[in-house]
Every structure is written in C-alpha cells, then in structure tokens.
Write a protein that holds these residues in place. Structure first.
Motif, PDB file in Angstrom:
ATOM      1  N   ALA A 196      -7.223-105.627 -25.849  1.00 31.25           N
ATOM      2  CA  ALA A 196      -7.811-105.684 -26.872  1.00 31.25           C
ATOM      3  C   ALA A 196      -9.612-106.442 -26.748  1.00 31.25           C
ATOM      4  CB  ALA A 196      -7.089-105.716 -28.811  1.00 31.25           C
ATOM      5  N   LEU A 200     -13.555-104.895 -26.623  1.00 33.63           N
ATOM      6  CA  LEU A 200     -14.376-106.167 -27.772  1.00 33.63           C
ATOM      7  C   LEU A 200     -15.460-106.473 -26.795  1.00 33.63           C
ATOM      8  CD1 LEU A 200     -12.110-107.698 -29.709  1.00 33.63           C
ATOM      9  CD2 LEU A 200     -13.250-106.078 -30.925  1.00 33.63           C
ATOM     10  N   PRO A 206     -19.554-102.330 -31.866  1.00 29.99           N
ATOM     11  CA  PRO A 206     -18.146-101.890 -31.784  1.00 29.99           C
ATOM     12  C   PRO A 206     -18.903-102.816 -34.098  1.00 29.99           C
ATOM     13  CG  PRO A 206     -18.622-104.915 -31.527  1.00 29.99           C
ATOM     14  CD  PRO A 206     -20.240-104.035 -31.061  1.00 29.99           C
ATOM     15  N   ILE A 208     -15.665-103.015 -37.875  1.00 27.73           N
ATOM     16  CA  ILE A 208     -14.425-103.918 -37.976  1.00 27.73           C
ATOM     17  C   ILE A 208     -14.165-102.564 -39.641  1.00 27.73           C
ATOM     18  CG2 ILE A 208     -12.778-104.981 -39.585  1.00 27.73           C
ATOM     19  CD1 ILE A 208     -13.768-106.643 -37.183  1.00 27.73           C
ATOM     20  N   ILE A 275     -12.527-101.056 -34.649  1.00 23.02           N
ATOM     21  CA  ILE A 275     -10.924-101.623 -34.934  1.00 23.02           C
ATOM     22  C   ILE A 275     -10.431-100.997 -36.385  1.00 23.02           C
ATOM     23  CG2 ILE A 275      -9.804-104.209 -35.579  1.00 23.02           C
ATOM     24  CD1 ILE A 275     -13.824-103.528 -33.362  1.00 23.02           C
ATOM     25  N   LEU A 277      -8.125-102.216 -39.309  1.00 19.64           N
ATOM     26  CA  LEU A 277      -7.700-103.405 -40.320  1.00 19.64           C
ATOM     27  C   LEU A 277      -6.981-102.922 -41.220  1.00 19.64           C
ATOM     28  CD1 LEU A 277      -7.131-105.877 -39.275  1.00 19.64           C
ATOM     29  CD2 LEU A 277      -8.430-106.905 -40.562  1.00 19.64           C
ATOM     30  N   ILE A 297      -9.236 -99.123 -32.596  1.00 22.57           N
ATOM     31  CA  ILE A 297      -8.392-100.117 -31.951  1.00 22.57           C
ATOM     32  C   ILE A 297      -7.278-100.183 -33.465  1.00 22.57           C
ATOM     33  CG2 ILE A 297      -7.135-102.375 -31.331  1.00 22.57           C
ATOM     34  CD1 ILE A 297      -9.652-102.833 -29.984  1.00 22.57           C
ATOM     35  N   HIS A 298      -5.801 -99.669 -33.672  1.00 26.61           N
ATOM     36  CA  HIS A 298      -5.481 -99.595 -34.541  1.00 26.61           C
ATOM     37  C   HIS A 298      -4.861-101.025 -35.188  1.00 26.61           C
ATOM     38  CE1 HIS A 298      -2.975 -97.995 -38.015  1.00 26.61           C
ATOM     39  NE2 HIS A 298      -2.281 -98.498 -37.196  1.00 26.61           N
ATOM     40  N   ILE A 299      -5.111-102.034 -35.927  1.00 28.42           N
ATOM     41  CA  ILE A 299      -3.871-102.823 -36.049  1.00 28.42           C
ATOM     42  C   ILE A 299      -3.747-103.189 -37.802  1.00 28.42           C
ATOM     43  CG2 ILE A 299      -4.376-105.472 -36.772  1.00 28.42           C
ATOM     44  CD1 ILE A 299      -6.894-105.475 -34.829  1.00 28.42           C
TER      45      ILE A 299
END
Length: 559
Positions: A196, A200, A206, A208, A275, A277, A297-299
């Motif tokens: 990750a 980044l 990027p 979020i 990203i 979240l 990016i899956h958080i």
C-alpha cells in the motif's frame, strides 16, 4: 457451566439481554410477546413503548450506530413483526447493529392458519445478517449470543429472532451464557501495508474515499493522524459525516452521493489511486464514481464486494484503526514520503475553497419567503457545536444538508443513503438521546417524511427528550418531484395538503414554532433550540434551485 431454573423462557431472554449490556429496549407488546415485557419489569432494562414498530427499530438502530453495540427492538407476532421490516432493512443497509425480537404463535400452531401466523424467518432472511426461530428453550442463550455477535461484527447490521409463545411461557432449565469480548482483529498484514505504501508513493493524484465505518470515533482519529503526516485529498459519502477534523478541511472536497456532479466526483475522476476507507458500495455505487477503473486500495474489516467498477488492486483487511496506525507509523519512518499534490488536485481544492467563502458571504442575504435552503443551512451551521447530535431524514433537503452542512465530530450526523428511508429522523433522534443524554438532539425532515413517524412526538414528550425537530415545508414529496420534472417534464403523485405544524406539535405537548420569512429565522431558531424538551420548528422552504442539485459541476453554484 451451571444450569439454572427459570420460571419461564422470557426471564432467560431478559437476563441474557442484561448480560449483553442492553440498557433499554424499544417496542410494542402483544399477546405472543407480552411475557417478555412482563419479565422486563423486574430487570435493569428500561422499556420504551413506541407508537409504531418500525420506529422501534429506527431507535434501536441509532443506539447501535452511536455505541457499536446492538440496540434492541421487540414486537409481537404477525403485523407487529412485519412492521419492523423497514427499520430492520435500513439498519442492515446502513451498517447499524440491531437485534430485533419477535413473538410468534405456539410451536404446535406454526404450520396452521391461525391468528397472526406468519413465516417471519423467511420474510427477514434477505434483510438481516442473522435470522432464526428459537425452537427450543435450551437454545435461547446460544441463539441470542449469536444474534448479537452477527449484528455487531464485520460491517454491522440486523439480526432477527422469533420466539414461539410456548418457548417464552414454559419453564426452562438452562445456564446463563455470559458473552466474552468479541474477537479483536489485528491490522492488515505487513506485506499488504508495504504494498500500500508503495502504491501511495507512486501515485500522482491519490484520493481517499471515506465511508460510514471511517466515522467510527476510533477510526476517525486514526484517519486524522494519518492525514497529519500524509495529507491526501478526501471525499466522503453521506454516511461518513464527521470523520475529518477541522484542520483537514482544506483537503476535503465534500460529500458525494446520489448524483455524479460534485467537486468530489471530479477529484475521483482524475485520481490514479483511490483509497476507500470503511466504504460500502451501497453508500454510493462504484459505477458512478469509478468509470475509468482507477487503482483501488480497499481498507476495511471485511473483504470488498466485487463489482465491475470496484475490483481493488489491494485489500487491507483487518481492524481499520490498527491498519491506519500501522500505515502512519511506516510512512513516518519512510524516506521521501512527502506527498506532493498535482496541479490538477490543487486546482480543484482551491476552487472549492473559493466557493466556500462565497457561499459563507452570500447565504445569509437570501431574504423573503419561502426560505432558500442555503439560508436555513447557514443558520443551522451557526448552532452546530460539539454538544449537538444531528439526525437527518430523507428528501431533497437531505441532499442540501449532506452537501453544505459541515460536521467535525465523529458520528455527529446520522444520515441515510442506503435504503434512503423516509421517517427515520425523529425516531433516530429519540434513540440518540439515550446514548448522548447531555447533547441537544436536532432532527430534520421534510413535511412528507415527518408525517411517516410524527406519532413518536408523543414518545418524545413522554420521555421529555431534549430534541428539536426541524421541518422543511413545501407540501410535496419534493425529492421525487424534482426527479420527475427532469425525466418527464411534469410531476405526478407528489402533492399533499398543508398542516399547521405548530399546533400539531402543541397537541402532543411539545413546543411549536413556525416562521414565515427569512428575517424571522435566526431569532425563532434560537428560541426553539433553547427549549428544554421536545420542540418542533416548521420552515417554509424555497426549492426553486433544486434542479441545480442534479446539474453538472458549476463552481459558480456549488462548493
């Protein structure tokens, strides 16, 4: 585990609720469930009698969202249970932990056509995370424990249990099951964290995208710590409200949802890395914001729900707070980890900043009657402090509030965008008052949504809930109307008659207020919020600019 003799199954049910830390239950009794209500009299649990079962589920869902522990709603058999359905579906869609208990006919009658017979398990299976009939007195403790575990784990939601009348009435020998602490998830793996960080640092644009679970207080604090060292532009779904701190407001491109036409949508459209979240696709469909298939990016605590427009390059599955803490620590010690925003991202954020200033300067000067939404929001923003909790209903007013009313306290604003359920605001507010008794609760609805749960004003008066309910009045289902106008050039089936909401509120014993024009709004709003107890304020709203909510981005109109 030592067994214990219980005079009836209902006593065991109530004792198990106590073991799960339940402080209050919301519901309406009936012959098939009244034994539980009788047992509640001798318990530490407060029984909150409501005026409609759907509202019991809404109240319990609000408790769940604000505490992380399942709120409890109880209803009798047949229509008592079916009335719960909207609240149960809403809680599952919104990610609110809720356990609903329903009565049913005797076990020997379950396959017969008798009074209030209904296959509620089949009915609720599609809208719950866990659903079962308790078919043995000995399984009461186990089934309840599993219902709470499912409701509170992963992405939270609803669980439903139905109890045949004989199970509740008969004596039972059974141990009391004391639940242990729920499993503690760790952070995502070290290898996933490193990957990750690599993505980044390589990204030029990027962004979020924060969802409901990002607004959990612990997760929100971890996000803010991350942004302190790696200031990425942020976009939020409606349900994420309150997750960012005021110091990060310059990075915030606003909330997105429903219509793909906001500055946050433009930021996402140019992102080479998104990203997400604590985000669920039900909050805002990926096809609306990711038509260009950006790297994702899956958080989250749970795996991604794969979609043609949502297929993450990397998943950081685990405790969200711990994962963010780990990312923050690693980036702190990473050489050359300073993020340089591209000119494109900086330009979008600067245009947003300028428009926020213009709106702040101009909002109050929209005078006359009916009153412009931005004028109402300007006055509401002025009274929103850390001692206020907001509960927002569904309607076109909800879009105005989601876009233009700001909050910097985690879970300060409860807002729906999953099922987009009308009528949630007032019962959510009553539920929230039990979790935050020192807060002033402000619930907001349109006149259409208000009348779907307005009977709970009596509940608020009986409990002396410190709640102000604000009604945006236009005598129509306006969110439907504005979309019909765009699609068909005319409205259909959306108009209804006027109500004197001031007198309506007073008939319940609440304080009633109304305004006629913008010049009265500030003083009347402050009088209404100063009431110690339930109050209602009706505001005639000018929705003539609603078509702009659906148009493409124009920085002269939006912020």
């Amino acid at each position: 585990m030592n067994s214990h003799h219980w005079n009836c199954g209902a006593d065991l049910v109530v004792k198990q609720l106590e073991q799960h830390g339940v402080k209050q239950v919301f519901g309406i009794p009936g012959a098939k469930i009244d034994r539980v209500f009788d047992s509640l009299v001798d318990s530490t649990i407060k029984t909150i009698v409501v005026r409609h079962e759907a509202n019991a589920a809404f109240m319990a869902g609000a408790v769940g969202r604000l505490t992380g522990k399942a709120g409890v709603a109880i209803a009798t058999s047949g229509p008592g249970c079916s009335n719960l359905a909207t609240g149960i579906a809403t809680a599952t869609s919104e990610g609110d932990p809720l356990v609903a208990l329903g009565g049913s006919v005797k076990s020997t009658d379950r396959l017969k056509l008798v009074h209030q017979s209904m296959d509620t398990v089949t009915m609720f299976n599609p809208i719950t995370k866990f659903c079962a009939e308790v078919d043995s007195s000995q399984s009461i403790s186990e089934t309840l424990a599993n219902a709470f575990r499912h409701a509170e784990s992963g992405r939270p939601g609803s669980a439903f249990l139905t109890f045949p009348m004989d199970i509740l009435n008969n004596e039972v020998d059974s141990p009391l099951l004391t639940p242990k602490s729920k499993p503690n998830l760790g952070a995502a793996s070290d290898s996933a964290i490193q990957e990750a960080i690599s993505l980044l640092l390589q990204a030029k644009n990027p962004v979020i995208l924060i969802g409901l679970q990002a607004s959990d207080p612990e997760n929100a604090l971890a996000l803010q710590n991350f942004l302190d060292i790696f200031p990425v532009p942020i976009v939020g779904t409606y349900q994420s409200a309150g997750a960012i701190a005021h110091r990060h407001f310059p990075l915030f491109a606003g909330r997105i949802g429903l219509f793909n036409n906001q500055p946050g949508d433009e930021l996402l459209a140019h992102a080479d890395l998104v990203i997400t979240l604590g985000y669920s696709p039900i909050e805002y469909e990926p096809s609306l914001w990711n038509s260009h298939n950006a790297n994702i990016i899956h958080i989250d605590e749970i795996q991604a729900e794969i979609d043609l427009a949502y297929c993450p390059a990397l998943e950081l599955t685990g405790n969200i707070k711990l994962t963010l803490d780990k990312l923050t620590q690693q980036l702190t010690h990473q050489p050359n980890s300073k993020l340089q925003l591209s000119n494109q991202s900086q330009g979008i954020l600067e245009k947003i900043r300028q428009q926020r200033e213009i709106l702040q300067q101009n909002s109050y000067f929209r005078q006359g009657t009916p009153i412009h939404p931005l004028t109402i929001i300007h006055e509401m923003q002025d009274i929103i402090d850390n001692d206020v909790t907001l509960c927002i209903d569904m309607g076109s007013f909800h879009i105005w509030l989601a876009r233009y009313l700001y909050s910097f306290r985690a879970r300060q604003m409860l807002i729906s965008n999953g099922q987009q359920t009308m009528g949630v605001a007032l019962p959510w507010g009553i539920g929230a008052s039990f979790v935050r008794p020192c807060d002033k609760i402000i619930s907001v609805s349109g006149d259409g949504g208000f009348m779907q749960s307005s009977m709970e004003l009596e509940t608020a008066v009986r409990l002396n809930t410190n709640i102000l309910h604000i009604i945006w009045v236009d005598n129509a289902y306006n969110m439907v109307e504005m979309q019909e106008e765009v699609k068909y050039g005319r409205p259909s089936g959306v108009k209804f008659g006027p109500i004197d909401f001031k007198r309506y509120a007073e008939s319940f014993g609440a304080k009633g207020f109304s305004v006629e024009c913008a010049s009265q709004l500030r003083e009347t709003l402050r009088k209404a919020i100063a009431v110690d107890g339930p109050a209602v304020l009706a505001i005639p709203v000018d929705y003539r600019d609603n078509d702009k909510l659906m148009k493409h981005i124009n920085y002269n109109l939006i912020i």
